[in-house]
Design a protein around this motif. Structure first.
Motif, PDB file in Angstrom:
ATOM      1  N   GLY A  52       0.806  -1.208   0.000  1.00 48.79           N
ATOM      2  CA  GLY A  52       0.000   0.000   0.000  1.00 48.79           C
ATOM      3  C   GLY A  52       0.840   1.257   0.000  1.00 48.79           C
ATOM      4  O   GLY A  52       2.021   1.246  -0.353  1.00 48.79           O
ATOM      5  N   ASN A  53       0.217   2.349   0.432  1.00 45.78           N
ATOM      6  CA  ASN A  53       0.877   3.651   0.431  1.00 45.78           C
ATOM      7  C   ASN A  53       1.845   3.843   1.588  1.00 45.78           C
ATOM      8  O   ASN A  53       2.743   4.671   1.505  1.00 45.78           O
ATOM      9  N   ARG A  54       1.649   3.093   2.677  1.00 47.39           N
ATOM     10  CA  ARG A  54       2.485   3.291   3.861  1.00 47.39           C
ATOM     11  C   ARG A  54       3.139   2.016   4.383  1.00 47.39           C
ATOM     12  O   ARG A  54       3.986   2.062   5.261  1.00 47.39           O
ATOM     13  N   VAL A 116       7.136   1.837   3.801  1.00 45.78           N
ATOM     14  CA  VAL A 116       7.367   1.634   2.369  1.00 45.78           C
ATOM     15  C   VAL A 116       6.082   1.979   1.636  1.00 45.78           C
ATOM     16  O   VAL A 116       4.996   1.918   2.200  1.00 45.78           O
ATOM     17  N   SER A 117       6.213   2.340   0.368  1.00 42.93           N
ATOM     18  CA  SER A 117       5.053   2.671  -0.441  1.00 42.93           C
ATOM     19  C   SER A 117       5.205   2.088  -1.839  1.00 42.93           C
ATOM     20  O   SER A 117       6.247   2.261  -2.472  1.00 42.93           O
ATOM     21  N   VAL A 118       4.167   1.432  -2.294  1.00 37.89           N
ATOM     22  CA  VAL A 118       4.166   0.909  -3.653  1.00 37.89           C
ATOM     23  C   VAL A 118       4.192   2.052  -4.664  1.00 37.89           C
ATOM     24  O   VAL A 118       4.591   1.865  -5.812  1.00 37.89           O
ATOM     25  N   MET A 119       3.813   3.236  -4.224  1.00 41.93           N
ATOM     26  CA  MET A 119       3.794   4.398  -5.124  1.00 41.93           C
ATOM     27  C   MET A 119       5.203   4.949  -5.392  1.00 41.93           C
ATOM     28  O   MET A 119       5.389   5.685  -6.344  1.00 41.93           O
ATOM     29  N   ARG A 120       6.158   4.606  -4.534  1.00 49.19           N
ATOM     30  CA  ARG A 120       7.548   5.046  -4.736  1.00 49.19           C
ATOM     31  C   ARG A 120       8.324   3.898  -5.363  1.00 49.19           C
ATOM     32  O   ARG A 120       8.636   2.906  -4.702  1.00 49.19           O
ATOM     33  N   LYS A 121       8.665   4.029  -6.615  1.00 51.01           N
ATOM     34  CA  LYS A 121       9.384   2.949  -7.291  1.00 51.01           C
ATOM     35  C   LYS A 121      10.732   2.667  -6.635  1.00 51.01           C
ATOM     36  O   LYS A 121      11.235   1.547  -6.723  1.00 51.01           O
ATOM     37  N   ASP A 122      11.282   3.643  -5.929  1.00 51.64           N
ATOM     38  CA  ASP A 122      12.523   3.410  -5.187  1.00 51.64           C
ATOM     39  C   ASP A 122      12.324   2.396  -4.061  1.00 51.64           C
ATOM     40  O   ASP A 122      13.283   1.783  -3.598  1.00 51.64           O
ATOM     41  N   SER A 129      12.110  -7.625  -1.693  1.00 46.58           N
ATOM     42  CA  SER A 129      12.957  -8.301  -0.690  1.00 46.58           C
ATOM     43  C   SER A 129      12.146  -8.745   0.522  1.00 46.58           C
ATOM     44  O   SER A 129      12.500  -9.722   1.181  1.00 46.58           O
ATOM     45  N   PHE A 130      11.074  -8.047   0.814  1.00 47.10           N
ATOM     46  CA  PHE A 130      10.187  -8.418   1.912  1.00 47.10           C
ATOM     47  C   PHE A 130       9.279  -9.580   1.514  1.00 47.10           C
ATOM     48  O   PHE A 130       9.144 -10.561   2.244  1.00 47.10           O
ATOM     49  N   LEU A 131       8.663  -9.490   0.345  1.00 49.67           N
ATOM     50  CA  LEU A 131       7.654 -10.467  -0.061  1.00 49.67           C
ATOM     51  C   LEU A 131       8.232 -11.779  -0.581  1.00 49.67           C
ATOM     52  O   LEU A 131       7.732 -12.856  -0.249  1.00 49.67           O
ATOM     53  N   LYS A 132       9.274 -11.704  -1.404  1.00 45.80           N
ATOM     54  CA  LYS A 132       9.778 -12.892  -2.095  1.00 45.80           C
ATOM     55  C   LYS A 132      10.163 -14.036  -1.151  1.00 45.80           C
ATOM     56  O   LYS A 132       9.641 -15.153  -1.297  1.00 45.80           O
ATOM     57  N   PRO A 133      11.059 -13.828  -0.182  1.00 45.18           N
ATOM     58  CA  PRO A 133      11.450 -14.983   0.626  1.00 45.18           C
ATOM     59  C   PRO A 133      10.308 -15.525   1.477  1.00 45.18           C
ATOM     60  O   PRO A 133      10.261 -16.721   1.770  1.00 45.18           O
ATOM     61  N   ARG A 134       9.370 -14.679   1.821  1.00 39.95           N
ATOM     62  CA  ARG A 134       8.267 -15.109   2.683  1.00 39.95           C
ATOM     63  C   ARG A 134       7.215 -15.905   1.914  1.00 39.95           C
ATOM     64  O   ARG A 134       6.706 -16.897   2.421  1.00 39.95           O
ATOM     65  N   ILE A 135       6.902 -15.505   0.679  1.00 41.37           N
ATOM     66  CA  ILE A 135       5.935 -16.290  -0.091  1.00 41.37           C
ATOM     67  C   ILE A 135       6.557 -17.629  -0.483  1.00 41.37           C
ATOM     68  O   ILE A 135       5.872 -18.658  -0.498  1.00 41.37           O
ATOM     69  N   ILE A 136       7.850 -17.661  -0.731  1.00 38.70           N
ATOM     70  CA  ILE A 136       8.535 -18.927  -1.018  1.00 38.70           C
ATOM     71  C   ILE A 136       8.509 -19.828   0.222  1.00 38.70           C
ATOM     72  O   ILE A 136       8.259 -21.030   0.128  1.00 38.70           O
ATOM     73  N   ALA A 137       8.744 -19.237   1.397  1.00 44.41           N
ATOM     74  CA  ALA A 137       8.697 -20.006   2.651  1.00 44.41           C
ATOM     75  C   ALA A 137       7.279 -20.507   2.930  1.00 44.41           C
ATOM     76  O   ALA A 137       7.096 -21.645   3.385  1.00 44.41           O
ATOM     77  N   LEU A 138       6.261 -19.676   2.651  1.00 38.70           N
ATOM     78  CA  LEU A 138       4.881 -20.127   2.831  1.00 38.70           C
ATOM     79  C   LEU A 138       4.568 -21.297   1.909  1.00 38.70           C
ATOM     80  O   LEU A 138       3.898 -22.248   2.312  1.00 38.70           O
ATOM     81  N   ASP A 139       5.073 -21.248   0.695  1.00 40.48           N
ATOM     82  CA  ASP A 139       4.874 -22.348  -0.248  1.00 40.48           C
ATOM     83  C   ASP A 139       5.518 -23.632   0.269  1.00 40.48           C
ATOM     84  O   ASP A 139       4.909 -24.702   0.218  1.00 40.48           O
ATOM     85  N   ALA A 140       6.729 -23.516   0.796  1.00 35.27           N
ATOM     86  CA  ALA A 140       7.410 -24.703   1.336  1.00 35.27           C
ATOM     87  C   ALA A 140       6.634 -25.263   2.529  1.00 35.27           C
ATOM     88  O   ALA A 140       6.452 -26.488   2.649  1.00 35.27           O
ATOM     89  N   PHE A 141       6.159 -24.395   3.400  1.00 33.78           N
ATOM     90  CA  PHE A 141       5.330 -24.813   4.529  1.00 33.78           C
ATOM     91  C   PHE A 141       4.063 -25.502   4.020  1.00 33.78           C
ATOM     92  O   PHE A 141       3.697 -26.578   4.487  1.00 33.78           O
ATOM     93  N   TRP A 142       3.402 -24.881   3.044  1.00 35.63           N
ATOM     94  CA  TRP A 142       2.133 -25.394   2.556  1.00 35.63           C
ATOM     95  C   TRP A 142       2.285 -26.740   1.859  1.00 35.63           C
ATOM     96  O   TRP A 142       1.375 -27.580   1.903  1.00 35.63           O
TER      97      TRP A 142
END
Length: 154
Positions: A52-54, A116-122, A129-142
């Protein structure tokens, strides 16, 4: 401030970029997977990512309309907490009764990243870096845990 269409386009651009970035990553079972729209195979159990925005978040959400059934699924998830945390290598917040944006009570296990904000491409590298390792870990758990939830349907 962004116009609604422009904000929607930026969000869509981020999720498209994230999906393309994750495309070569195979699931824990070695299969191609749509990481952005991850399907657990359980009707009311979802892995949710949001930017999101924040802040950004990643969560396991239980959205059963029947509160008793939602509680049973949440208790099953609680029993699997050691396995989940072993895959994630961190602790998340456990919320047995959370009111979502639509006023529905859900249960969830969630981790948020503030500032963090999705509106700031920076910020996009931080989001990835926040989402990738966690969704991969959730997949391994699942890949291990889904069988415990399939048993609840019987």
């Amino acid at each position: 401030m962004y116009a609604r269409n422009e904000a929607s386009q930026i969000r869509q651009e981020f999720w498209t970029a994230f999906g393309l970035y994750m495309h070569p990553v195979l699931s824990a079972e070695g299969e191609k997977i749509n990481w952005v729209n991850y399907k657990t195979g359980e009707k009311n159990l979802h892995f949710r990512m949001d930017a999101g925005n924040r802040s950004a978040l990643i969560a396991i959400e239980l959205r059963h309309h029947d509160d008793g059934l939602r509680q049973i699924y949440y208790e099953q998830l609680l029993q699997l907490k050691p396995s989940l945390e072993a895959h994630l290598q961190e602790s998340w917040s456990w919320e047995p009764a959370f009111t979502d944006d639509h006023g529905r009570t859900i249960s969830r296990v969630v981790l948020e990243l503030d500032g963090v904000s999705v509106m700031r491409k920076d910020d996009w590298p931080k989001l990835v870096s926040f989402l990738k390792p966690r969704i991969i870990a959730l997949d391994a758990f699942w890949s291990e845990a889904r069988y415990f939830f399939e048993a609840l349907r019987s």
